[in-house]
Every structure is written in structure tokens, then in C-alpha cells.
Scaffold this motif. Structure first.
Motif, mmCIF file in Angstrom:
data_model
loop_
_atom_site.group_PDB
_atom_site.id
_atom_site.type_symbol
_atom_site.label_atom_id
_atom_site.label_comp_id
_atom_site.label_asym_id
_atom_site.label_seq_id
_atom_site.Cartn_x
_atom_site.Cartn_y
_atom_site.Cartn_z
ATOM 1 N N TYR A 1 -3.446 0.903 -3.943
ATOM 2 C CA TYR A 1 -2.921 -0.453 -4.084
ATOM 3 C C TYR A 1 -1.747 -0.419 -5.054
ATOM 4 N N MET B 1 0.843 -1.195 0.000
ATOM 5 C CA MET B 1 0.000 0.000 0.000
ATOM 6 C C MET B 1 0.876 1.242 0.000
ATOM 7 N N TYR C 1 -3.571 1.715 7.649
ATOM 8 C CA TYR C 1 -2.508 1.083 6.867
ATOM 9 C C TYR C 1 -1.144 1.474 7.458
#
Length: 474
Positions: A26, A1, A48
Motif C-alpha cells: 500500500y 499499489m 492488482y
């Protein structure tokens, strides 16, 4: 990511500037959604924590698109070659550009493609639509260019310029190269991969393409499912010649054989007639407007520009700086006393994404339609992949292709949706492109190319000298 932190999302159509937010992407290798926007919202680093940060602050937009260029001209800058004076555009082609394209060999071709792609990325351009010619290096030439695109990391559409000017054997080889390359791209898709480069069917211009070759091009369009990419009526001579020799306007010739469709790209079109504009609009074809080139070649101004439905901007090989091209398009139109304002050309600049989308949408959302969701989620709301349909190219939205540019632009005046066009025309420049991403891969980070640009530039200087020498020999 990959994460862009605390950025303002800048959308061109409809124009808008968001409050600061985070954007997650992505990256390559992250499954079927690789190369798309994963989430938009605040504090995404919490969700993330292992994401790589590609930038903080600034303005994040979709990458710019150059709708028509000639990468083989990348080594022509400042050329030291004895060129005869030209009295008109046809002589200019004969004295300069047709000597140049005949001097291209595979090594020169590769170098010009690499340096042209690199220059584009540095200008915030993530997609290049190239129209190639190298009569002494036809077979496999498009694959050489594709490899350069992939090495640098640029998206694009390629074609070979079919013409009768080098004999019918050369014309047949040119059509064959277009078809071969289209099949090469089909094979990549059949393997399950998403190609970074697509194909169109190339032709030079009406005045160098006879009926036999035009029929072959039309068959190539039908058999490959692609569109034709051709210069039409760049100079008045092309329009007059078509009517004199073939009894039809240039666009009528293309349409009569069934070669005009919604993937077609018509370069310049300066001297097309109103009836030809109607045909192009009915077929959904694109007009690539190249303001700087038209000025440089003194071919005139397209006064019908506002009547075309699908105008995109190109450079015709004069680099790939689309913010510079935008400025010239605006100012030349104003000089001609045309009705369009910078905001109209902002739509034109953005429309290049529609051209790219018609070639690549199948790789992202087969059978789906464009989403009707807002361009940017409120900063208090988290939007993640899987919500809604395919938002298409040219938008910073969840699920959209991650062809993105982070701009450093510290303006002395407010930048909001209503005045983006004014900032593009009178302030912002390609020097503001800080970080550039294509298909989820960061290619330039904080103004530093993540590929061997020093070697590309050094080799280009060597090959430019070879090209100029070979031109002198012709």
C-alpha cells in the motif's frame, strides 16, 4: 499499489530465502494501511492490474537500520582543517569534534542532514538514529534535521546532545530542545498523521554531564515518555571519571535518577563493567556497537559484547553503510578471539528493527502483539492484509511497515537462509541496493534517487568548505 514482481524474500531473523514470489505494498495515500505490505503471493499483477512495478527479480528484504550516528559529521569527510595532534580520546574531542559542532549553523546543519540521509538510502538503510550537537545552533535544530529526513524520505529517531561543557545555560537549552522536539512529534500524532521521525532525549557522556543536568534529563525522559540516548564508557576516561567524581559507574548514574528504560540507547559502552551490563539488560536498554569508530579512535574493544541482551549496530557518524559496518564488526570480533560468528552479528544487525519498533509500533498496531505467522507465505498461497496481527519492523510480511530494499546480488554460490551471514560478511555490499522504499514510498528506483540528489551533493560541497573555514576560526 506498488508491486515487486518475482522476488526472493530475504529475512534476517530467522534467516530465510523464499522461492520467487510477488509482494504488493500500500503506497502513501491508500488509507489506514498506507505504507504497509498488502499481499504476498504469486501473480499479484492479476489482482492488482494497475499497480506500479518497483522491481522485478532480485532479493527483497526489510531496510537496514543504523542504530547510532552523527549526521553533522557528514561534511567532515576529507576535511582540510589544521587539527592539533591528540594524545588521547578526550584531546581528540577537544581538537576536532567540539570545534566542528561549534562551527555548525542552520545552513550547514540542513546540508549535512540531507546528504547524510541520502547516503544512507543509497546503502539500503531506511532508518537512522541520529545524535546531534550544534552548540551555536540549538533551538529548532532537531526540526531542521526532521525536515531533511522527510525531504529525502528516511525514517529515524533524533535527539540533541546535552552537555555541561558549554555552560549551564547551554545545558538547559539542550534539554529544552529535546523536550520541545518530543512535543512536536506528539502534536503530529495528535493530528492523525504518522510521523516519519521520532524523538529521544540526548546527552553527550557521563564526564560532561553533571548531576544537575542529569536530573533534568531524567525529568525529560519521564515527562516525554522517551528514552535517553548517550555515549557511556566510549573511552576508559569516562568510566574512571564517573567513579571518581560521582562514586558510581556510568550506567549506575543514569539508572539512579530513573533515566534508563527500554528505549534507552547507550553508545559504545566499551569500558562498562559486568554489573552495568546486568542493569542495562534488566531495563531492556540497547547498546549501540560502533566497531569502525572504536577502531578509528583507538578506544579499545568491548570484550563484554556477547553479554548484552540488546546489541545493535551503529556507525558513530562514519557514514551509514551498515553492510560495511557489519563486516568490520565481524572481523574485529574475530580478531579479539570473541565467541560470536557472523550469524550472531546478523541478529545484531536485525535487532536495530526492534529499536525502531519500540518507537513506531503505535503508528501501525496500537495495543496489538507481534504475529506468530510464518515469515513468508508459501508461493502457492496468497496472504492479504487483515490476516493476523502486527508482524513488526524488520520483516517482509503482510501488515509489516513497507521499509524495503530490493537488492541486485548475483552470487557465484547459492544464497540460502543458512548462509546469509556468510554472504553479508564476504560478498554482498551496499552497491547491490537497487530500489529502496520507506513507509511505502519509493525513494530510490533502479539505483536512481527520486529526489534532487544532484543539488544535495552540490550544496554539501559548498557547505563543507564553509564548515571547514568556520572550524579554522575557532
Amino acid at each position: 499499489m506498488i508491486l515487486f514482481h518475482n522476488v526472493r524474500i530475504l529475512e534476517l531473523e530467522p534467516p530465510s530465502v523464499s522461492e520467487p514470489t510477488d509482494v504488493a505494498v500500500y503506497e502513501s495515500g491508500e488509507g489506514d494501511r498506507a505504507g504497509t505490505v498488502a499481499a504476498i503471493g504469486p501473480n499479484l499483477a492479476v489482482q492488482y492490474p494497475t499497480a506500479k512495478v518497483a522491481g522485478e527479480g532480485g532479493y527483497l528484504s526489510a531496510g537496514l537500520v543504523c542504530g547510532h550516528t552523527h549526521l553533522y559529521s557528514a561534511l567532515a569527510r576529507g576535511m582540510l582543517v589544521d587539527i592539533k595532534p591528540s594524545k588521547d580520546f578526550a584531546q581528540l574531542l577537544d581538537h576536532l569534534w567540539w570545534r566542528l559542532d561549534r562551527a555548525i549553523d542552520p545552513v550547514i546543519l540542513r546540508s549535512s542532514a540531507l546528504v547524510g540521509c541520502s547516503d544512507a538510502l543509497k546503502a539500503g538503510v531506511t532508518s537512522l538514529v541520529d545524535h546531534h550537537a550544534s552548540p551555536e545552533c540549538i533551538d529548532g535544530s532537531l526540526s531542521i534535521i526532521r525536515e531533511a529526513y522527510e525531504a529525502v524520505g528516511v525514517r529515524g529517531i533524533l535527539c540533541y546532545e546535552t552537555t555541561d561543557r558549554n555552560g549551564m545555560a547551554g545545558a538547559r537549552a539542550s534539554v529544552a530542545e529535546n523536550v520541545r522536539f518530543a512535543k512536536e512529534i506528539d502534536a503530529i500524532r495528535a493530528s492523525g498523521a504518522k510521523p516519519l521521525v521520532e524523538a529521544s532525549i540526548g546527552a553527550h557522556a557521563s564526564f560532561t554531564v553533571g548531576n544537575e543536568t542529569l536530573e533534568a534529563l531524567a525529568e525529560a525522559v519521564r515527562s516525554t515518555g522517551r528514552g535517553i540516548h548517550i555515549h557511556l564508557a566510549e573511552d576508559k576516561f569516562d568510566a574512571v571519571d564517573a567513579r571518581h567524581r560521582f562514586g558510581k559507574d556510568p550506567v549506575e548514574r543514569i539508572d539512579a535518577v530513573g533515566a534508563l528504560n527500554d528505549r534507552s540507547i547507550i553508545g559504545h559502552g566499551v569500558w562498562l563493567s559486568p554489573s552495568e551490563v546486568e542493569i542495562m539488560n534488566a531495563r531492556g536498554a540497547f547498546l549501540a556497537h560502533n566497531a569502525r569508530s572504536n577502531m578509528n579512535n583507538s578506544v579499545g574493544y568491548n570484550i563484554l559484547l556477547p553479554t548484552f541482551a540488546n546489541v545493535v549496530l551503529g556507525t558513530d557518524g562514519m557514514g551509514a553503510d551498515m553492510l560495511e559496518e557489519f563486516k568490520f564488526a565481524v572481523f574485529r570480533h574475530r580478531e579479539s578471539q570473541g565467541p560470536w560468528w557472523p550469524g550472531d552479528f546478523l541478529k545484531v544487525l536485525h535487532r536495530g528493527n526492534a529499536l525502531i519498533e519500540r518507537h513506531f509500533a503505535q503508528d501501525f498496531a496500537p495495543g496489538t502483539t507481534r504475529a506468530s505467522t510464518p515469515a513468508v507465505a508459501p508461493t502457492s498461497t496468497l496472504v492479504t492484509s487483515g490476516e493476523g496481527g502486527f508482524p513488526g519492523f524488520g520483516a517482509v510480511q503482510v501488515g509489516a511497515p513497507a521499509d524495503l530494499v530490493l537488492w541486485d546480488y548475483d552470487s557465484p554460490t547459492p544464497l540460502v537462509g543458512d548462509n546469509i551471514a556468510g554472504h553479508f560478511a564476504f560478498g554482498m555490499s551496499s552497491r547491490s541496493a537497487r530500489t529502496v522504499m520507506v513507509a511505502g514510498n519509493v525513494r530510490i528506483l533502479d539505483h536512481r534517487p527520486l529526489y534532487d540528489d544532484a543539488t544535495i551533493q552540490a550544496e554539501a560541497r559548498e557547505q563543507a568548505l564553509r564548515l571547514w573555514k568556520r572550524m579554522e576560526e575557532r
